[in-house]
Design a protein around this motif. Sequence first.
Motif, PDB file in Angstrom:
ATOM      1  N   VAL A 822     -16.286  11.759  31.791  1.00 41.99           N
ATOM      2  CA  VAL A 822     -15.893  12.999  32.248  1.00 41.99           C
ATOM      3  C   VAL A 822     -14.438  13.386  31.968  1.00 41.99           C
ATOM      4  O   VAL A 822     -13.525  12.262  32.200  1.00 41.99           O
ATOM      5  CB  VAL A 822     -16.296  13.407  33.796  1.00 41.99           C
ATOM      6  N   ARG A 823     -13.946  14.514  32.054  1.00 40.12           N
ATOM      7  CA  ARG A 823     -12.684  15.045  31.559  1.00 40.12           C
ATOM      8  C   ARG A 823     -12.299  16.227  32.516  1.00 40.12           C
ATOM      9  O   ARG A 823     -13.180  17.229  32.853  1.00 40.12           O
ATOM     10  CB  ARG A 823     -12.447  15.512  30.100  1.00 40.12           C
ATOM     11  N   ILE A 824     -11.218  16.242  33.013  1.00 41.47           N
ATOM     12  CA  ILE A 824     -10.754  17.220  34.015  1.00 41.47           C
ATOM     13  C   ILE A 824      -9.269  17.605  33.609  1.00 41.47           C
ATOM     14  O   ILE A 824      -8.456  16.656  33.315  1.00 41.47           O
ATOM     15  CB  ILE A 824     -10.823  16.336  35.569  1.00 41.47           C
ATOM     16  N   PHE A 825      -9.073  18.658  33.270  1.00 40.26           N
ATOM     17  CA  PHE A 825      -7.690  19.111  32.831  1.00 40.26           C
ATOM     18  C   PHE A 825      -7.247  20.366  34.027  1.00 40.26           C
ATOM     19  O   PHE A 825      -7.938  21.287  34.407  1.00 40.26           O
ATOM     20  CB  PHE A 825      -7.788  20.094  31.486  1.00 40.26           C
ATOM     21  N   LEU A 826      -6.384  19.796  34.685  1.00 45.21           N
ATOM     22  CA  LEU A 826      -5.409  20.676  35.686  1.00 45.21           C
ATOM     23  C   LEU A 826      -4.059  21.031  34.995  1.00 45.21           C
ATOM     24  O   LEU A 826      -3.302  20.329  34.385  1.00 45.21           O
ATOM     25  CB  LEU A 826      -5.459  19.821  36.899  1.00 45.21           C
ATOM     26  N   PRO A 827      -3.611  22.511  35.109  1.00 46.30           N
ATOM     27  CA  PRO A 827      -2.694  22.819  34.563  1.00 46.30           C
ATOM     28  C   PRO A 827      -1.419  22.090  34.565  1.00 46.30           C
ATOM     29  O   PRO A 827      -0.642  21.900  33.998  1.00 46.30           O
ATOM     30  CB  PRO A 827      -2.496  24.208  35.052  1.00 46.30           C
ATOM     31  N   MET A 828      -1.023  21.807  35.947  1.00 43.78           N
ATOM     32  CA  MET A 828      -0.055  20.902  36.490  1.00 43.78           C
ATOM     33  C   MET A 828       0.184  19.449  36.059  1.00 43.78           C
ATOM     34  O   MET A 828       1.209  18.762  36.301  1.00 43.78           O
ATOM     35  CB  MET A 828       0.520  21.066  37.927  1.00 43.78           C
ATOM     36  N   ILE A 829      -0.991  18.738  35.868  1.00 46.18           N
ATOM     37  CA  ILE A 829      -1.289  17.355  35.479  1.00 46.18           C
ATOM     38  C   ILE A 829      -1.605  16.946  34.051  1.00 46.18           C
ATOM     39  O   ILE A 829      -1.191  16.086  33.819  1.00 46.18           O
ATOM     40  CB  ILE A 829      -2.314  16.952  36.750  1.00 46.18           C
ATOM     41  N   GLY A 830      -2.459  18.065  33.553  1.00 43.89           N
ATOM     42  CA  GLY A 830      -2.780  17.817  32.138  1.00 43.89           C
ATOM     43  C   GLY A 830      -4.056  17.086  32.298  1.00 43.89           C
ATOM     44  O   GLY A 830      -4.836  17.416  32.933  1.00 43.89           O
ATOM     45  N   LEU A 831      -4.430  16.441  31.294  1.00 49.41           N
ATOM     46  CA  LEU A 831      -5.892  15.727  31.047  1.00 49.41           C
ATOM     47  C   LEU A 831      -6.058  14.401  31.743  1.00 49.41           C
ATOM     48  O   LEU A 831      -5.300  13.553  31.617  1.00 49.41           O
ATOM     49  CB  LEU A 831      -6.050  15.461  29.669  1.00 49.41           C
ATOM     50  N   MET A 832      -7.045  14.461  32.539  1.00 49.74           N
ATOM     51  CA  MET A 832      -7.530  13.141  33.300  1.00 49.74           C
ATOM     52  C   MET A 832      -8.914  12.818  32.608  1.00 49.74           C
ATOM     53  O   MET A 832      -9.666  13.913  32.600  1.00 49.74           O
ATOM     54  CB  MET A 832      -7.394  13.043  34.584  1.00 49.74           C
ATOM     55  N   GLY A 833      -9.501  11.539  32.754  1.00 51.45           N
ATOM     56  CA  GLY A 833     -10.756  11.336  32.562  1.00 51.45           C
ATOM     57  C   GLY A 833     -11.054   9.983  32.882  1.00 51.45           C
ATOM     58  O   GLY A 833     -10.135   9.095  33.151  1.00 51.45           O
ATOM     59  N   LEU A 834     -12.451   9.803  32.904  1.00 43.67           N
ATOM     60  CA  LEU A 834     -12.835   8.458  33.106  1.00 43.67           C
ATOM     61  C   LEU A 834     -14.092   8.087  32.323  1.00 43.67           C
ATOM     62  O   LEU A 834     -14.954   9.034  32.150  1.00 43.67           O
ATOM     63  CB  LEU A 834     -13.373   8.448  34.838  1.00 43.67           C
ATOM     64  N   ASP A 835     -14.106   7.011  31.688  1.00 42.40           N
ATOM     65  CA  ASP A 835     -15.143   6.568  30.676  1.00 42.40           C
ATOM     66  C   ASP A 835     -15.885   5.367  31.083  1.00 42.40           C
ATOM     67  O   ASP A 835     -15.118   4.338  31.593  1.00 42.40           O
ATOM     68  CB  ASP A 835     -14.788   6.784  29.332  1.00 42.40           C
ATOM     69  N   TRP A 836     -17.105   5.362  31.106  1.00 39.55           N
ATOM     70  CA  TRP A 836     -17.506   3.933  31.062  1.00 39.55           C
ATOM     71  C   TRP A 836     -18.304   3.761  29.715  1.00 39.55           C
ATOM     72  O   TRP A 836     -19.171   4.439  29.233  1.00 39.55           O
ATOM     73  CB  TRP A 836     -18.927   4.000  32.240  1.00 39.55           C
ATOM     74  N   GLY A 837     -17.833   2.662  29.382  1.00 40.11           N
ATOM     75  CA  GLY A 837     -18.423   2.302  27.987  1.00 40.11           C
ATOM     76  C   GLY A 837     -19.015   0.692  27.928  1.00 40.11           C
ATOM     77  O   GLY A 837     -18.654  -0.050  28.767  1.00 40.11           O
ATOM     78  N   TYR A 838     -19.916   0.610  27.107  1.00 40.54           N
ATOM     79  CA  TYR A 838     -20.676  -0.752  26.956  1.00 40.54           C
ATOM     80  C   TYR A 838     -20.422  -1.178  25.523  1.00 40.54           C
ATOM     81  O   TYR A 838     -20.704  -0.510  24.564  1.00 40.54           O
ATOM     82  CB  TYR A 838     -21.999  -0.727  27.305  1.00 40.54           C
ATOM     83  N   GLY A 839     -19.526  -2.142  25.380  1.00 37.16           N
ATOM     84  CA  GLY A 839     -19.419  -2.931  24.003  1.00 37.16           C
ATOM     85  C   GLY A 839     -20.436  -3.854  23.477  1.00 37.16           C
ATOM     86  O   GLY A 839     -20.948  -4.875  24.242  1.00 37.16           O
ATOM     87  N   PHE A 840     -21.243  -3.481  22.450  1.00 41.14           N
ATOM     88  CA  PHE A 840     -22.346  -4.297  22.131  1.00 41.14           C
ATOM     89  C   PHE A 840     -22.093  -5.471  21.067  1.00 41.14           C
ATOM     90  O   PHE A 840     -23.124  -6.226  20.917  1.00 41.14           O
ATOM     91  CB  PHE A 840     -23.355  -3.531  21.130  1.00 41.14           C
ATOM     92  N   ASP A 841     -20.548  -5.675  20.713  1.00 46.48           N
ATOM     93  CA  ASP A 841     -20.372  -6.861  19.748  1.00 46.48           C
ATOM     94  C   ASP A 841     -19.538  -7.641  20.478  1.00 46.48           C
ATOM     95  O   ASP A 841     -18.562  -7.382  21.501  1.00 46.48           O
ATOM     96  CB  ASP A 841     -20.048  -5.899  18.606  1.00 46.48           C
ATOM     97  N   VAL A 842     -19.073  -8.864  19.839  1.00 46.63           N
ATOM     98  CA  VAL A 842     -18.302  -9.736  20.284  1.00 46.63           C
ATOM     99  C   VAL A 842     -17.004  -9.164  19.724  1.00 46.63           C
ATOM    100  O   VAL A 842     -16.762  -9.009  18.632  1.00 46.63           O
ATOM    101  CB  VAL A 842     -18.413 -11.151  19.609  1.00 46.63           C
ATOM    102  N   PRO A 843     -15.666  -9.086  20.580  1.00 47.24           N
ATOM    103  CA  PRO A 843     -14.517  -8.875  20.120  1.00 47.24           C
ATOM    104  C   PRO A 843     -13.866  -9.766  19.244  1.00 47.24           C
ATOM    105  O   PRO A 843     -14.437 -10.920  19.216  1.00 47.24           O
ATOM    106  CB  PRO A 843     -13.608  -8.478  21.361  1.00 47.24           C
ATOM    107  N   ASN A 844     -12.737  -9.178  18.344  1.00 50.68           N
ATOM    108  CA  ASN A 844     -12.037 -10.494  17.678  1.00 50.68           C
ATOM    109  C   ASN A 844     -11.239 -11.288  18.233  1.00 50.68           C
ATOM    110  O   ASN A 844     -11.254 -12.635  17.863  1.00 50.68           O
ATOM    111  CB  ASN A 844     -11.361  -9.655  16.612  1.00 50.68           C
TER     112      ASN A 844
END
Length: 864
Positions: A822-844
């Motif tokens: 989700v993204r929230i833009f407030l004029p005095m604060i700017g862009l804020m957001g929260l993401d939930w992601g799932y990584g399917f692979d093994v990181p390096n």
Amino acid sequence: MLMKNVMLILFLANANTLLAQENDTVKVEKPAGVPVVSYSSPKEYTIAGIEVTGCKDYDDFVLIGFSGLSVGDVISVPGSQITDAVKRYWKHGLFSDVKISASRIEDDKIWLEIHLKQRSRVSQVNYNGIKKSEREDLESRLQLKKGHQITPNLADRAKLVIQKYFEGKGFKNVDVEINQTDDLSHEGQVIVDVNIDKNEKVKIRKISFRGNEALTDSELKKAMKKTNEKFNLSRDFKSSLLEIFSTKKFTAEEYEKDKKNIISKYNEMGYRDAVLTADTIRNVNDKTVDIDIRIEEGRKYYLKGITFVGNTHYSTDFLTAVLNMKAGEVYNQKKLNERLISDDDALSNVYYNNGYLFFSADPIETDASNDSIALEIRIQEGPQAVINRIIINGNERLYEDVVRRELYTKPGMMFSREDLMRSVRELAQSGHFDPERLVPQPLPNAENGTVDIKYDLVSKANDQIEFSAGWGQTGLIGKLSLKFTNFSMKNLLNPNSYKGIIPQGEGQTLTLSGETNGRYYQAYSIAFMDPWFGKKRPNALSLNAYFSRQTGISQRYYDRNYYQNSFEQSFDPDQSFMSLGGSVGYGKRLNWPDNYFQFSATLNYQMYIMKNWNSFLAKNGNSHNINLELRLQRNSIDNPLYTRRGSQLDLSVALTPPYSLFDGKDYAAMDDQDSRKFKFVEYHKWKFKAKFFSPLAPSSVKRTPVLMTRVEYGFVGSYNKHKKSPFETFYVGGDGMSGYSGAYGTETIALRGYENGSIAGSDGPETFGYAYSKLAMELRYPFLLEPSSTIYGLVFLEAGNAWKDMKSFNPFDLKRSAGVGVRIFLPMIGLMGLDWGYGFDVPNYGGKGKRNGSKLSFVLGQEF
């Protein structure tokens, strides 16, 4: 007072359509001492006086005027004049009791007393059983307001309005109860409770069609956008997700629109004569209805030929090519309308873009024999309109000339719809006005062939205060950033021009930023940008300066016996990494390949000061990075906050002087720890980024779902393989907000679903890559588009990787992830957001051989 009474008379004169008489008893009373009146033998009297009692909110002469009686009138007692007077009071509806009596009778003279009981006024209205947004909608529709008198007609009308309102939302069985209770704290006033029980929405169980042969039931149901059957697992197993989750509620308003959509679908298929001969809505129960529709399709028509009449500026061949409809095709009325009017490259827009604002094109069927239609498109070109005036309303932030310089419509120019829409886009891009309410109004004057253009702007705050926190190697990092987007440098020394704490009005940007982790880490920066340097042309000047210092952590922190110790105990002042630098850039808008392009050149200088630092090839000494960055950009997006259409392209290369080609040093013989090897950093860095925004609904839909696709590549090369730069690399993975990576002279690349820096160029502590690739796709949907805030949700698929050198680069070897946000833009604060992601692979790096799994990412002041 006179004006008040006059207004009251005018109001009451029209109130008879809204107010109803109650079943109160009306009496013509005979006070004590008054002679007996014979009802069998009426007698005429002259009114000698009239007195009004019981109503203190209105002047007596106004109330007497309601009766239609006047001193000096001759009336019969008993007679119709008194009865008519009583009826007039009831007709106004403002009184709950009316009595007319004779206070005195002398000879042929009579004195009348009119006693009125005024209806109660509203002191408070309470809405129960509905949401706040619904209450606000109803308040704007109803007359139940504080201070108003409440009448039976007003209450009945309120019930009907409420029921109709919720019926439009799919609630056909709404129960409404309006109760009044005396307000003990205010005499003559009542508290009104509006109790609403919406009950369940009425849904459609089944839609049946009769008479359709050319189109199947399924095709007709798809044509109905808002009138859909309840989901049935066996029937809808093969349906698309869009159909499964489409609206199933029944509303009369949307049903009427969808009946027209059925006819439009037939017209699109060539069935010009299709009609709905009957439709029936049957109640199955309180919760569901069935719909039966009978159709008469008629025959299918084809185009016999198309001719143009009245065109002088464009040839018939040219207009035929623009229309893109040929003889022998199905007679598609939807396509005809789109090619004439609604498409971006429609025939009308071809004329509008060349000044023909008074243009019109009327398609006339000149022959409809058998199954063929011959069309004659009658064109009236009119004169080419010249722009007379530009009217700007609602600008409360910028100097007038700053707004006008962004416009592509100027007085004396030929009118062009394309220029008009481009002007809207530039005003939206400035960030100072609400892009959702930017609707220009051409005001044509057919008499002199000119047009005025009015821009009604809604100013919105665009300055931002960012206070954020992130987690780095040594704990919590706090950041404070002030971004002033309407700065005025020329008025810096003129305090009288200040609005608040800074001079404003010229649309320049000043950014002050600082972040710290106590004595472990500090970073400060200041940046200035003038988009119209010199005031005459859109040439941008940018200036930037910054400083950062990172203190090291002693080895004992990593030792097994001390790993749980605090950072304070592990502080090592003998290890540090400092960077300072600045830049100056100059950008110019281009007219080729089109005027969405911009070219800029930026001269950068960074100085890195290392002391016993373990994170790079070089551990001690000073390194100087002098580079020239050349950038070609194209930006055609329509809205910077919630973009619906357009694209962003960015191609850049940063080059340092090739010192190793002419300084005569043998770098192959130098150790990496030799401070002379990296005294002057050399590299060439190439980056390409592209975003494409595609709307998934017509432009008339405000809450348009949008598909955003993205591709990114970055490469850092060297002139000499023995002098590979330890700086300007890529730090890939995570939320893209790791503060320390910026201090290390590397570039942070977000990859949701993975830890910060875990997509390393190699499996080891050196987590920086010399090449990276990133692909992403997002489906966005807006929840709120207002000047006060913009909120939208998203679903994403993402993939990327980093490599230790160009030889290892493999565009098909990517670490994949997916999630929601989700993204929230407030004029005095700017862009804020929260993401939930799932990584399917093994990181390096740091993955311990397992796929990364679930990961939350926060966004502050930037977009992934």
